[in-house]
Design a protein around this motif. Structure first.
Motif, PDB file in Angstrom:
ATOM      1  N   VAL A  60       1.126  -1.001  -0.163  1.00 33.91           N
ATOM      2  CA  VAL A  60      -0.127  -0.131   0.061  1.00 33.91           C
ATOM      3  C   VAL A  60       1.063   1.579  -0.194  1.00 33.91           C
ATOM      4  O   VAL A  60       1.769   0.892   0.938  1.00 33.91           O
ATOM      5  N   TYR A  61       0.533   2.030  -0.763  1.00 28.21           N
ATOM      6  CA  TYR A  61       1.309   3.574  -1.066  1.00 28.21           C
ATOM      7  C   TYR A  61       0.496   4.815  -1.098  1.00 28.21           C
ATOM      8  O   TYR A  61      -0.707   4.888  -1.739  1.00 28.21           O
ATOM      9  N   CYS A  62       0.928   5.553  -0.809  1.00 25.19           N
ATOM     10  CA  CYS A  62       0.122   7.496  -1.006  1.00 25.19           C
ATOM     11  C   CYS A  62       1.114   8.445  -1.793  1.00 25.19           C
ATOM     12  O   CYS A  62       2.696   8.404  -1.857  1.00 25.19           O
ATOM     13  N   LEU A  63       0.579   8.279  -3.588  1.00 24.43           N
ATOM     14  CA  LEU A  63       1.508   8.635  -4.418  1.00 24.43           C
ATOM     15  C   LEU A  63       0.993  11.012  -4.258  1.00 24.43           C
ATOM     16  O   LEU A  63      -0.086  10.676  -4.164  1.00 24.43           O
ATOM     17  N   LEU A  64       1.648  10.890  -3.401  1.00 25.57           N
ATOM     18  CA  LEU A  64       1.685  12.315  -2.878  1.00 25.57           C
ATOM     19  C   LEU A  64       1.991  13.862  -3.586  1.00 25.57           C
ATOM     20  O   LEU A  64       2.581  13.722  -4.704  1.00 25.57           O
ATOM     21  N   ASP A  65       1.141  14.832  -3.778  1.00 30.49           N
ATOM     22  CA  ASP A  65       1.491  15.938  -4.505  1.00 30.49           C
ATOM     23  C   ASP A  65       0.897  15.645  -5.888  1.00 30.49           C
ATOM     24  O   ASP A  65       2.195  15.648  -6.520  1.00 30.49           O
ATOM     25  N   VAL A  66       0.011  14.980  -6.231  1.00 31.76           N
ATOM     26  CA  VAL A  66      -0.362  14.540  -7.752  1.00 31.76           C
ATOM     27  C   VAL A  66      -0.094  15.314  -8.633  1.00 31.76           C
ATOM     28  O   VAL A  66      -0.121  15.595  -9.719  1.00 31.76           O
ATOM     29  N   ASP A  67      -0.839  16.824  -8.285  1.00 35.14           N
ATOM     30  CA  ASP A  67      -0.639  17.703  -8.689  1.00 35.14           C
ATOM     31  C   ASP A  67       0.726  18.816  -8.990  1.00 35.14           C
ATOM     32  O   ASP A  67       0.343  19.922  -9.556  1.00 35.14           O
ATOM     33  N   SER A  68       1.724  17.911  -8.804  1.00 32.75           N
ATOM     34  CA  SER A  68       3.011  18.708  -8.681  1.00 32.75           C
ATOM     35  C   SER A  68       3.500  18.665 -10.114  1.00 32.75           C
ATOM     36  O   SER A  68       2.362  19.120 -10.999  1.00 32.75           O
ATOM     37  N   ASP A  69       4.767  18.973 -10.286  1.00 33.97           N
ATOM     38  CA  ASP A  69       5.553  19.294 -11.288  1.00 33.97           C
ATOM     39  C   ASP A  69       5.629  17.850 -12.429  1.00 33.97           C
ATOM     40  O   ASP A  69       6.858  17.176 -13.031  1.00 33.97           O
ATOM     41  N   LEU A  70       4.808  16.458 -12.174  1.00 34.99           N
ATOM     42  CA  LEU A  70       5.110  15.392 -12.686  1.00 34.99           C
ATOM     43  C   LEU A  70       4.063  15.554 -13.839  1.00 34.99           C
ATOM     44  O   LEU A  70       3.467  15.712 -13.910  1.00 34.99           O
ATOM     45  N   ASN A  71       4.683  15.172 -15.205  1.00 43.58           N
ATOM     46  CA  ASN A  71       4.511  14.878 -16.127  1.00 43.58           C
ATOM     47  C   ASN A  71       3.624  13.508 -16.367  1.00 43.58           C
ATOM     48  O   ASN A  71       4.666  12.287 -16.733  1.00 43.58           O
ATOM     49  N   PHE A  72       2.348  13.829 -17.086  1.00 43.65           N
ATOM     50  CA  PHE A  72       1.086  12.821 -17.054  1.00 43.65           C
ATOM     51  C   PHE A  72       1.058  12.215 -18.400  1.00 43.65           C
ATOM     52  O   PHE A  72       0.723  13.281 -19.009  1.00 43.65           O
ATOM     53  N   LEU A  73       1.093  10.888 -18.605  1.00 43.43           N
ATOM     54  CA  LEU A  73       0.059  10.282 -19.858  1.00 43.43           C
ATOM     55  C   LEU A  73      -1.089   9.509 -19.905  1.00 43.43           C
ATOM     56  O   LEU A  73      -0.510   8.664 -18.731  1.00 43.43           O
ATOM     57  N   LEU A 151       9.360   8.145  -9.043  1.00 42.33           N
ATOM     58  CA  LEU A 151       8.902   7.554  -7.086  1.00 42.33           C
ATOM     59  C   LEU A 151       8.739   8.382  -6.112  1.00 42.33           C
ATOM     60  O   LEU A 151       8.745   7.927  -4.972  1.00 42.33           O
ATOM     61  N   LEU A 152      10.203   9.560  -5.412  1.00 40.90           N
ATOM     62  CA  LEU A 152       9.980  10.541  -4.726  1.00 40.90           C
ATOM     63  C   LEU A 152       8.843  10.515  -4.606  1.00 40.90           C
ATOM     64  O   LEU A 152       8.635  11.524  -3.501  1.00 40.90           O
ATOM     65  N   HIS A 153       7.500  10.432  -5.173  1.00 33.01           N
ATOM     66  CA  HIS A 153       6.449  11.470  -4.699  1.00 33.01           C
ATOM     67  C   HIS A 153       5.097  10.122  -4.141  1.00 33.01           C
ATOM     68  O   HIS A 153       3.851   9.870  -3.494  1.00 33.01           O
ATOM     69  N   LEU A 154       5.900   8.432  -4.431  1.00 33.42           N
ATOM     70  CA  LEU A 154       5.087   7.379  -3.574  1.00 33.42           C
ATOM     71  C   LEU A 154       5.817   7.198  -2.096  1.00 33.42           C
ATOM     72  O   LEU A 154       6.830   6.903  -2.098  1.00 33.42           O
ATOM     73  N   LYS A 155       4.706   7.599  -1.258  1.00 34.20           N
ATOM     74  CA  LYS A 155       5.128   6.785  -0.433  1.00 34.20           C
ATOM     75  C   LYS A 155       4.684   5.794   0.336  1.00 34.20           C
ATOM     76  O   LYS A 155       3.323   4.920   0.283  1.00 34.20           O
ATOM     77  N   PHE A 156       5.711   4.385   0.739  1.00 33.32           N
ATOM     78  CA  PHE A 156       4.984   2.907   1.155  1.00 33.32           C
ATOM     79  C   PHE A 156       4.345   3.350   2.255  1.00 33.32           C
ATOM     80  O   PHE A 156       5.120   4.184   3.980  1.00 33.32           O
ATOM     81  N   ILE A 157       3.524   3.105   2.676  1.00 33.84           N
ATOM     82  CA  ILE A 157       2.933   3.120   3.797  1.00 33.84           C
ATOM     83  C   ILE A 157       2.693   1.763   4.493  1.00 33.84           C
ATOM     84  O   ILE A 157       2.657   1.449   6.110  1.00 33.84           O
ATOM     85  N   GLY A 158       2.476   0.235   3.509  1.00 30.96           N
ATOM     86  CA  GLY A 158       2.417  -1.340   4.596  1.00 30.96           C
ATOM     87  C   GLY A 158       2.315  -1.976   3.660  1.00 30.96           C
ATOM     88  O   GLY A 158       1.828  -1.727   2.411  1.00 30.96           O
ATOM     89  N   LYS A 159       2.098  -2.658   3.901  1.00 28.80           N
ATOM     90  CA  LYS A 159       1.682  -4.480   3.040  1.00 28.80           C
ATOM     91  C   LYS A 159       0.619  -5.327   4.539  1.00 28.80           C
ATOM     92  O   LYS A 159       0.739  -4.876   5.566  1.00 28.80           O
ATOM     93  N   GLU A 160      -0.180  -6.323   3.208  1.00 28.53           N
ATOM     94  CA  GLU A 160      -0.708  -6.942   4.253  1.00 28.53           C
ATOM     95  C   GLU A 160      -0.469  -8.264   3.450  1.00 28.53           C
ATOM     96  O   GLU A 160      -0.213  -8.338   2.091  1.00 28.53           O
ATOM     97  N   TYR A 161      -0.178  -9.552   4.026  1.00 28.61           N
ATOM     98  CA  TYR A 161      -0.121 -10.900   3.341  1.00 28.61           C
ATOM     99  C   TYR A 161      -2.153 -11.676   2.894  1.00 28.61           C
ATOM    100  O   TYR A 161      -2.541 -11.664   4.092  1.00 28.61           O
ATOM    101  N   PHE A 162      -1.330 -12.209   2.204  1.00 34.84           N
ATOM    102  CA  PHE A 162      -2.523 -12.978   1.734  1.00 34.84           C
ATOM    103  C   PHE A 162      -2.876 -14.422   1.499  1.00 34.84           C
ATOM    104  O   PHE A 162      -1.455 -14.930   1.370  1.00 34.84           O
TER     105      PHE A 162
END
Length: 162
Positions: A60-73, A151-162
């Motif tokens: 699980v991650y949080c993509l931070l500040d999506v409206d920043s200077d990232l170039n999206f396609l 990747l600098l905008h991606l914060k690892f929150i945690g993991k769950e096993y199944f």
């Protein structure tokens, strides 16, 4: 306005420090780190990945500040999306250096693309027919982080096993 997204990555292990260089270059959007906002889809990916070893793991991650200077396609389920995927899957991108996106977002193509790509390549199927066969609405959307900047905008929150 700052906007953050919760995203998931299904794997056979925890991935606290993802890389953009570990996936296959022939994936839908090429080499990169793939995520989805659909938790159930990521769990399916984790179970599929762990089939040959490891433990199904939902990262699980949080993509931070999506409206920043990232170039999206961004792709919709349309002919441009079909062409882009076929180019990636057949290694025929005109000049990958010309694509400077940090993140590519769009539908997931059906996993049984080999016959579709072959038929398009040999003129047995049109791109419109390929669009239908690729089932773009059957799956969740995917995010492909292509650069270290993303990747600098991606914060690892945690993991769950199944």
């Amino acid at each position: 306005m700052k906007k953050d997204l919760i995203l998931y990555h299904g794997s056979n292990k925890a991935v606290p420090n993802p890389s953009v260089n570990k996936s296959k270059i022939t994936n839908d959007f090429g080499n990169g780190f793939y995520l989805t906002a659909d938790r159930d889809q990521a769990i399916k990916w984790a179970k599929r990945k762990a089939y040959l070893g490891g433990v199904p793991t939902l990262n699980v991650y949080c993509l931070l500040d999506v409206d920043s200077d990232l170039n999206f396609l961004r792709f919709n389920a349309d002919l441009e999306w079909v062409k882009f995927i076929i180019m990636n899957r057949t290694h025929s991108l005109p000049n990958s250096k010309s694509f400077k996106q940090d993140i590519i977002y769009g539908p997931i193509a059906d996993g049984r693309l080999f016959t579709v790509i072959r038929d398009v390549k040999h003129g047995k199927m049109t791109l419109n027919e390929a669009l239908i066969k690729m089932k773009p609405n059957a799956y969740a959307k995917q995010y492909c982080l292509k650069t270290k900047k993303a990747l600098l905008h991606l914060k690892f929150i945690g993991k769950e096993y199944f």
